[in-house]
Scaffold this active site. Structure first.
Site, short mmCIF file in Angstrom:
data_model
loop_
_atom_site.label_atom_id
_atom_site.label_comp_id
_atom_site.label_asym_id
_atom_site.label_seq_id
_atom_site.Cartn_x
_atom_site.Cartn_y
_atom_site.Cartn_z
CG ASP A 76 53.39 -13.96 13.65
OD1 ASP A 76 54.49 -13.37 13.65
OD2 ASP A 76 52.74 -14.20 14.68
CG HIS A 225 48.53 -13.00 11.18
ND1 HIS A 225 48.18 -12.23 12.27
CD2 HIS A 225 49.05 -14.15 11.67
CE1 HIS A 225 48.47 -12.90 13.38
NE2 HIS A 225 49.00 -14.06 13.05
#
Length: 267
Positions: A76, A225
């Site tokens: 992400d 992430h």
């Protein structure tokens, strides 16, 4: 005067508003927060029966084939924190495909990295323009959030297709799933993640490695992430040791091809 492409995009948007909004408004807009039920010993996870039902209805998924030792690496990318280039270097060296879910902020501020993702064979997915909770915005705003990302992505890379959506914050409703499905997106959730996004609370590559390795499982869609320095440090060893355990890294396109093939009416 508006450019021709802008006029065409506007006409398409108006058409979608006319045909999709009445349909979407017929569905529940109760907000759900994505979750799964962890398992020990690297066993595949499960989720709530309602979530399974909604994903089945709207063609979304959160895990691959749990009978195969395959892993799907997804990132992400809400903003850039200086580690994505290192991540891309590792993926290139190890020949691992990945999917990067990007926001409007990322597209505007990390253009070269987005181009590199595409050039090196990775998938770029939609994470919305402003990262809102999709159940909390109206149909028109939801469509704008997704369309703006896709249009900017095409402007940057020349690639017209954008097929995967990761709902911001992991929040969704029946309405948001139905509407995004009608817009041509496959909602992709995850079956493996850990608390890695707090950039001021990083604990080192060894910590990240241990958190990831104890959670991988057959068919895992891994959410990591790229703002995490820990992840960037741990990634080479994660890839090497996962392969030693018999895992193979695949792309979401591989998974979609398998799903579509299985649904064909072959005897």
């Amino acid at each position: 005067m508006l450019k021709k492409t802008t006029v065409v995009a506007t006409l398409i948007f108006v058409a979608l508003m006319g045909c999709v909004t009445p349909l979407a408004s017929a569905y529940s807009n109760t907000t759900h927060n994505w979750s799964y039920k962890p398992e020990k010993e690297n066993k595949p996870v499960s989720t709530e029966p309602l979530y399974l039902e909604l994903l089945e209805k709207t063609n979304g998924f959160f895990i691959g084939d749990t009978s195969k030792k395959e892993l799907y690496l997804t990132f992400d990318n809400g903003y850039e924190n200086g580690y994505t280039a290192k991540v891309l270097d590792v993926l290139k060296e190890k020949e691992v495909p990945a999917t990067f879910f990007v926001t409007g902020h990322y597209l505007n501020n990390s253009t070269d990295l987005v181009k590199r993702m595409v050039e090196e064979g990775h998938i770029v997915g939609n994470h919305s323009w402003h990262h809102p909770s999709l159940p909390e915005v109206g149909d028109g705003r939801l469509m704008n959030e997704l369309n703006n990302v896709k249009e900017r992505f095409t402007e940057i890379t020349g690639v017209k297709e954008m097929n995967y959506l990761r709902p911001p914050r992991g929040q969704f409703s029946e309405r948001s799933l139905v509407l995004s499905d009608k817009l041509g997106y496959t909602n992709v959730f995850w079956s493996m993640a850990y608390k890695d996004w707090e950039v001021d609370k990083q604990k080192g590559g060894e910590y990240a490695y241990n958190q990831i390795m104890k959670r991988i499982h057959p068919g895992a869609i891994m959410l990591i992430h790229s703002v995490s320095s820990d992840n960037a440090e741990a990634l080479p060893r994660v890839i090497e040791d996962a392969r030693k355990k018999g895992y193979e890294f695949k792309s979401l396109d591989d998974l979609m091809f398998t799903k579509q093939t299985e649904s064909l009416p072959f005897p």
